[in-house]
Design a protein around this motif. Structure first.
Motif, short mmCIF file in Angstrom:
data_model
loop_
_atom_site.label_atom_id
_atom_site.label_comp_id
_atom_site.label_asym_id
_atom_site.label_seq_id
_atom_site.Cartn_x
_atom_site.Cartn_y
_atom_site.Cartn_z
N PRO A 127 0.84 -1.21 0.00
CA PRO A 127 0.00 0.00 0.00
C PRO A 127 0.87 1.25 0.00
O PRO A 127 1.92 1.28 0.65
CB PRO A 127 -0.79 -0.12 1.31
CG PRO A 127 -0.75 -1.56 1.67
CD PRO A 127 0.56 -2.08 1.16
N THR A 128 0.44 2.28 -0.73
CA THR A 128 1.22 3.50 -0.88
C THR A 128 0.39 4.72 -0.51
O THR A 128 -0.77 4.84 -0.91
CB THR A 128 1.72 3.65 -2.32
OG1 THR A 128 2.50 2.51 -2.66
CG2 THR A 128 2.59 4.89 -2.47
N GLN A 129 0.98 5.63 0.24
CA GLN A 129 0.34 6.89 0.60
C GLN A 129 0.65 7.92 -0.48
O GLN A 129 1.81 8.26 -0.71
CB GLN A 129 0.89 7.38 1.95
CG GLN A 129 0.41 8.75 2.40
CD GLN A 129 -1.01 8.69 2.95
OE1 GLN A 129 -1.97 8.74 2.19
NE2 GLN A 129 -1.13 8.58 4.25
N ASP A 130 -0.38 8.41 -1.18
CA ASP A 130 -0.16 9.37 -2.26
C ASP A 130 -0.60 10.78 -1.87
O ASP A 130 -0.86 11.62 -2.72
CB ASP A 130 -0.89 8.93 -3.53
CG ASP A 130 -2.39 8.77 -3.32
OD1 ASP A 130 -2.87 9.03 -2.20
OD2 ASP A 130 -3.08 8.37 -4.27
N LEU A 131 -0.61 11.05 -0.57
CA LEU A 131 -1.06 12.35 -0.07
C LEU A 131 -0.04 13.45 -0.32
O LEU A 131 -0.40 14.61 -0.51
CB LEU A 131 -1.34 12.23 1.43
CG LEU A 131 -1.87 13.46 2.17
CD1 LEU A 131 -3.26 13.81 1.68
CD2 LEU A 131 -1.90 13.19 3.68
N TYR A 132 1.25 13.09 -0.35
CA TYR A 132 2.31 14.09 -0.37
C TYR A 132 3.07 14.13 -1.69
O TYR A 132 3.22 13.11 -2.37
CB TYR A 132 3.31 13.82 0.75
CG TYR A 132 2.74 13.91 2.14
CD1 TYR A 132 2.41 15.13 2.71
CD2 TYR A 132 2.52 12.75 2.90
CE1 TYR A 132 1.89 15.22 3.99
CE2 TYR A 132 2.00 12.82 4.18
CZ TYR A 132 1.68 14.06 4.72
OH TYR A 132 1.17 14.14 5.99
N VAL A 133 3.56 15.32 -2.00
CA VAL A 133 4.48 15.52 -3.12
C VAL A 133 5.64 16.36 -2.61
O VAL A 133 5.56 16.98 -1.55
CB VAL A 133 3.81 16.22 -4.32
CG1 VAL A 133 2.69 15.37 -4.90
CG2 VAL A 133 3.28 17.59 -3.91
N THR A 134 6.73 16.39 -3.38
CA THR A 134 7.85 17.26 -3.05
C THR A 134 8.13 18.17 -4.23
O THR A 134 7.69 17.90 -5.36
CB THR A 134 9.10 16.46 -2.67
OG1 THR A 134 10.10 17.35 -2.14
CG2 THR A 134 9.68 15.71 -3.87
N PHE A 135 8.83 19.26 -3.97
CA PHE A 135 9.14 20.25 -4.99
C PHE A 135 10.65 20.51 -4.98
O PHE A 135 11.19 21.02 -4.00
CB PHE A 135 8.40 21.56 -4.72
CG PHE A 135 6.90 21.47 -4.84
CD1 PHE A 135 6.26 21.82 -6.01
CD2 PHE A 135 6.14 21.02 -3.77
CE1 PHE A 135 4.88 21.75 -6.13
CE2 PHE A 135 4.75 20.94 -3.88
CZ PHE A 135 4.12 21.30 -5.06
N ARG A 136 11.32 20.13 -6.07
CA ARG A 136 12.77 20.30 -6.16
C ARG A 136 13.10 20.92 -7.52
O ARG A 136 12.55 20.52 -8.55
CB ARG A 136 13.47 18.94 -6.03
CG ARG A 136 13.36 18.34 -4.64
CD ARG A 136 13.57 16.83 -4.63
NE ARG A 136 14.88 16.43 -5.07
CZ ARG A 136 15.96 16.36 -4.30
NH1 ARG A 136 15.87 16.69 -3.02
NH2 ARG A 136 17.13 15.96 -4.78
N LYS A 137 14.00 21.92 -7.51
CA LYS A 137 14.32 22.62 -8.74
C LYS A 137 15.77 23.10 -8.70
O LYS A 137 16.27 23.51 -7.65
CB LYS A 137 13.38 23.82 -8.93
CG LYS A 137 13.51 24.53 -10.26
CD LYS A 137 12.50 25.68 -10.35
CE LYS A 137 12.61 26.41 -11.67
NZ LYS A 137 11.67 27.55 -11.74
N ALA A 138 16.41 23.08 -9.85
CA ALA A 138 17.80 23.53 -9.95
C ALA A 138 17.91 25.02 -9.67
O ALA A 138 17.05 25.82 -10.06
CB ALA A 138 18.36 23.22 -11.33
#
Length: 344
Positions: A127-138
């Motif tokens: 099972p996977t929690q898809d509630l969160y995302v991250t933001f990464r940029k050069a």
């Protein structure tokens, strides 16, 4: 492949662990050995920092902590209070050995579930929690190029902060940061981490943990951010704002100042961190031109049928959040750390 545990008192072992983390492409700031000290000292959770060695050479690490609470369940997590975790390894054999050791440990401890906070998926059948995302940029090598890379409307807010004469300072202590942070989370109806936690972060991580505070021209603190530094990355991780920050565009100016300073220091990546999909922080980061990247929080369930939802988006916490907002902040700051230590 040999599996062993890192002792918090093993100075040479900590140096070997951190040298591996520094060099391993899969590793993050949250794989550093110092987290064992912080989680044990501040939150009093048992830790199990596992390492895999092949012929005396470290091939992988897995930092784990056992968080057991009557309110929020019994879990083995890699890693609580971190946005990234799971195994960091250089070989598939090390990954398999560490994950097998973690599952054996989870069964021995009798936990409800085992959680890996992966940047990349590993277990399609978990099972996977898809509630969160991250933001990464050069981070671009030129300061003005970074300014021009910000979408027009957000760039206007940054320039508004500049035109308001806002100032930024690097704080040696957590005093101003904590006052803004604690007030901010209280307004949102959530418990605050203890000031001791932030003081410990500054002490344990040294120059790899820094606080930037934005003030009005007369010196009034308006906004503050505590950031971690890892390899060529900057990770703004905890932040707080005064109610007056919005009218001065202090929050926008704060992140621009952090990006500007990071550019001048030669850093290459700005990690805006984790946000819940569909929230205000999610939209704010999108406005800066950052693209959301899914986080793969994977769970091995033992004594439960579904993934735990111990977050403010859970409807069952609505009344608690409203009551917490009405609580005097001095009382909230006293009680809060005893609650949040079990949320992780």
């Amino acid at each position: 492949m040999q599996i062993s545990r890192l002792s918090p008192s093993d100075v040479a072992g900590i140096q070997r662990w951190n040298a591996f983390v520094q060099a391993c492409p899969e590793a993050t700031f949250f794989h550093r050995a110092e987290w064992q000290t912080i989680i044990q000292e501040v939150f009093r959770h048992p830790t199990h920092f596992l390492l895999a060695e092949n012929r005396g050479e470290i091939a992988g690490v897995l930092p784990l902590a056992h968080v057991k609470s009557l309110l929020f369940g019994n879990a083995l997590v890699a890693l609580p209070f971190a946005v990234y975790g799971g195994v960091a390894a250089t070989t598939p054999d090390a990954v398999a050995a560490l994950e097998s050791a973690a599952q054996n440990l989870a069964r021995q401890l009798g936990v409800d579930h085992l959680e890996f906070r992966n940047l990349s998926p590993r277990h399609a059948d978990w099972p996977t929690q898809d509630l969160y995302v991250t933001f990464r940029k050069a981070i671009l090598p030129d300061v003005e190029a970074n300014m021009l890379a910000i979408p027009r409307k957000q760039r206007a807010m940054v320039r508004k902060g500049i035109n308001n004469g806002l100032l930024s300072q690097n704080d040696p202590t957590s005093d101003r940061f904590f006052a803004l942070f604690a007030d901010n989370v209280h307004r949102h109806g959530t418990p605050a981490l203890s000031k001791r936690y932030f003081d410990t972060l500054l002490r344990v991580f040294g120059n790899d943990c820094r606080i930037l505070t934005v003030t009005s021209p007369d010196g009034t603190p308006l906004s503050s951010v505590l950031s971690f530094y890892f390899r060529d990355e900057v990770l703004p991780y905890y932040a707080g704002d005064d109610v007056a920050a919005r009218q001065f565009a202090a929050n926008d100016f704060k992140y621009w100042e952090l990006m500007r300073q990071s550019c001048e220091q030669g850093l290459k990546l700005f990690d805006y961190g984790r946000s819940k999909v569909g929230t205000g922080p999610y939209a704010f980061k999108k406005n800066w031109g950052f693209e959301a990247q899914p986080l793969h929080y994977e769970y091995c369930l033992y004594k439960r049928d579904s993934i735990p939802q111990n977050n403010p988006s859970n409807a069952k916490y609505k009344l608690f959040i409203e009551a917490w907002r009405r609580m005097p902040i001095q009382l909230a700051n006293l009680i809060g750390p005893h609650i949040v230590r079990n949320l992780g």
